[in-house]
Design a protein around this motif. Sequence first.
Motif, PDB file in Angstrom:
ATOM      1  N   UNK A 111       0.868  -1.165   0.000  1.00 17.57           N
ATOM      2  CA  UNK A 111       0.000   0.000   0.000  1.00 17.57           C
ATOM      3  C   UNK A 111       0.911   1.222   0.000  1.00 17.57           C
ATOM      4  N   UNK A 112       0.466   2.297  -0.631  1.00 19.56           N
ATOM      5  CA  UNK A 112       1.321   3.477  -0.703  1.00 19.56           C
ATOM      6  C   UNK A 112       1.674   4.033   0.674  1.00 19.56           C
ATOM      7  N   UNK A 113       0.771   3.892   1.644  1.00 15.75           N
ATOM      8  CA  UNK A 113       1.016   4.427   2.983  1.00 15.75           C
ATOM      9  C   UNK A 113       2.198   3.725   3.661  1.00 15.75           C
ATOM     10  N   UNK A 114       2.492   2.482   3.263  1.00 14.94           N
ATOM     11  CA  UNK A 114       3.596   1.759   3.888  1.00 14.94           C
ATOM     12  C   UNK A 114       4.949   2.386   3.591  1.00 14.94           C
ATOM     13  N   UNK A 115       5.025   3.131   2.515  1.00 19.45           N
ATOM     14  CA  UNK A 115       6.295   3.752   2.139  1.00 19.45           C
ATOM     15  C   UNK A 115       6.536   5.065   2.863  1.00 19.45           C
ATOM     16  N   UNK A 116       5.517   5.536   3.592  1.00 13.90           N
ATOM     17  CA  UNK A 116       5.663   6.840   4.236  1.00 13.90           C
ATOM     18  C   UNK A 116       5.425   6.821   5.741  1.00 13.90           C
ATOM     19  N   UNK A 117       4.760   5.781   6.255  1.00 16.67           N
ATOM     20  CA  UNK A 117       4.397   5.801   7.676  1.00 16.67           C
ATOM     21  C   UNK A 117       5.125   4.777   8.522  1.00 16.67           C
ATOM     22  N   UNK A 118       5.832   3.850   7.895  1.00 17.36           N
ATOM     23  CA  UNK A 118       6.573   2.846   8.665  1.00 17.36           C
ATOM     24  C   UNK A 118       7.977   2.709   8.089  1.00 17.36           C
ATOM     25  N   UNK A 119       8.874   2.155   8.905  1.00 22.07           N
ATOM     26  CA  UNK A 119      10.199   1.816   8.412  1.00 22.07           C
ATOM     27  C   UNK A 119      10.060   0.465   7.720  1.00 22.07           C
ATOM     28  N   UNK A 120       9.701   0.507   6.447  1.00 20.85           N
ATOM     29  CA  UNK A 120       9.344  -0.708   5.732  1.00 20.85           C
ATOM     30  C   UNK A 120      10.506  -1.690   5.649  1.00 20.85           C
ATOM     31  N   UNK A 121      11.708  -1.196   5.423  1.00 23.11           N
ATOM     32  CA  UNK A 121      12.864  -2.084   5.320  1.00 23.11           C
ATOM     33  C   UNK A 121      13.067  -2.848   6.621  1.00 23.11           C
ATOM     34  N   UNK A 122      12.966  -2.144   7.750  1.00 21.84           N
ATOM     35  CA  UNK A 122      13.127  -2.801   9.054  1.00 21.84           C
ATOM     36  C   UNK A 122      12.008  -3.804   9.295  1.00 21.84           C
ATOM     37  N   UNK A 123      10.803  -3.461   8.872  1.00 26.68           N
ATOM     38  CA  UNK A 123       9.666  -4.360   9.053  1.00 26.68           C
ATOM     39  C   UNK A 123       9.835  -5.635   8.234  1.00 26.68           C
ATOM     40  N   UNK A 124      10.286  -5.489   6.994  1.00 25.69           N
ATOM     41  CA  UNK A 124      10.509  -6.660   6.142  1.00 25.69           C
ATOM     42  C   UNK A 124      11.579  -7.562   6.753  1.00 25.69           C
ATOM     43  N   UNK A 145       8.093  11.705  -2.084  1.00 31.63           N
ATOM     44  CA  UNK A 145       9.526  11.781  -1.827  1.00 31.63           C
ATOM     45  C   UNK A 145      10.229  10.609  -2.506  1.00 31.63           C
ATOM     46  N   UNK A 146      10.636  10.819  -3.740  1.00 29.76           N
ATOM     47  CA  UNK A 146      11.248   9.753  -4.523  1.00 29.76           C
ATOM     48  C   UNK A 146      12.526   9.225  -3.890  1.00 29.76           C
ATOM     49  N   UNK A 147      13.312  10.106  -3.276  1.00 31.02           N
ATOM     50  CA  UNK A 147      14.593   9.679  -2.724  1.00 31.02           C
ATOM     51  C   UNK A 147      14.397   8.724  -1.544  1.00 31.02           C
ATOM     52  N   UNK A 148      13.399   9.014  -0.690  1.00 31.30           N
ATOM     53  CA  UNK A 148      13.127   8.132   0.441  1.00 31.30           C
ATOM     54  C   UNK A 148      12.623   6.784  -0.056  1.00 31.30           C
ATOM     55  N   UNK A 149      11.722   6.814  -1.023  1.00 32.33           N
ATOM     56  CA  UNK A 149      11.190   5.569  -1.574  1.00 32.33           C
ATOM     57  C   UNK A 149      12.294   4.748  -2.228  1.00 32.33           C
ATOM     58  N   UNK A 150      13.136   5.398  -3.003  1.00 33.13           N
ATOM     59  CA  UNK A 150      14.232   4.700  -3.664  1.00 33.13           C
ATOM     60  C   UNK A 150      15.181   4.082  -2.647  1.00 33.13           C
ATOM     61  N   UNK A 151      15.484   4.825  -1.577  1.00 36.00           N
ATOM     62  CA  UNK A 151      16.380   4.336  -0.539  1.00 36.00           C
ATOM     63  C   UNK A 151      15.768   3.145   0.195  1.00 36.00           C
ATOM     64  N   UNK A 152      14.470   3.245   0.494  1.00 36.00           N
ATOM     65  CA  UNK A 152      13.777   2.142   1.177  1.00 36.00           C
ATOM     66  C   UNK A 152      13.784   0.882   0.336  1.00 36.00           C
ATOM     67  N   UNK A 153      13.439   1.026  -0.931  1.00 29.77           N
ATOM     68  CA  UNK A 153      13.415  -0.142  -1.813  1.00 29.77           C
ATOM     69  C   UNK A 153      14.805  -0.729  -2.008  1.00 29.77           C
TER      70      UNK A 153
END
Length: 200
Positions: A31-44, A72-80
Amino acid sequence: MGSWILNEACAQAAYWRRCGAPDFRIGVNLFDVQLTTVDLAAEVADVLKRHGLPAEALEIELTENIALNNNNDSIMSDTLQKIRDMGVSIAFDDFGTGYASLSMLNQYPVTRIKIDRSFIQNLLTSRRDTSVAYAILDIARNFEIEAIAEGIETAEQWHDLRQHGCQEGQGYWFGKPLEAQAFSSKFGLVPQTLRKKVNP
């Protein structure tokens, strides 16, 4: 909801692996909200560790629209990239239906694209749909990433796609969606501790 789905999917995948299922990859949509409201990498990372699931058994799927709507493309790119560095695959789902496909393939650590089923339905009868599907396969080849065709319903469609370099497919030709228990029963997946009782 996104966190619950990720956890449940990984738990089920880990269970099937313990039951002797051959190596496979399970895709989980974001979901798009997962990229902005949680530390997705840590969660995975936490979910994989909790269930003992190898990173290569998980694929994170996102649509082009999620990427386009992200502020925020840079945050999304870094997370992925952090997720990709773990060994988890990153896939663009419903590829070809958005507006920034090529730029996103260049920007994000994508390992796989999934050709939208709308281009597969009339693959053998519509010159335009065929041209789009083949063009996406060419794009994948040039970017050195894999391509999956969604919505394959006939042997003829799959044969044609294979002839043009498609590595993987999904759709009713391979099997209809099943609930987890039905899937386990169909393929004889039982925990190792019960195998001697089931197959003496």
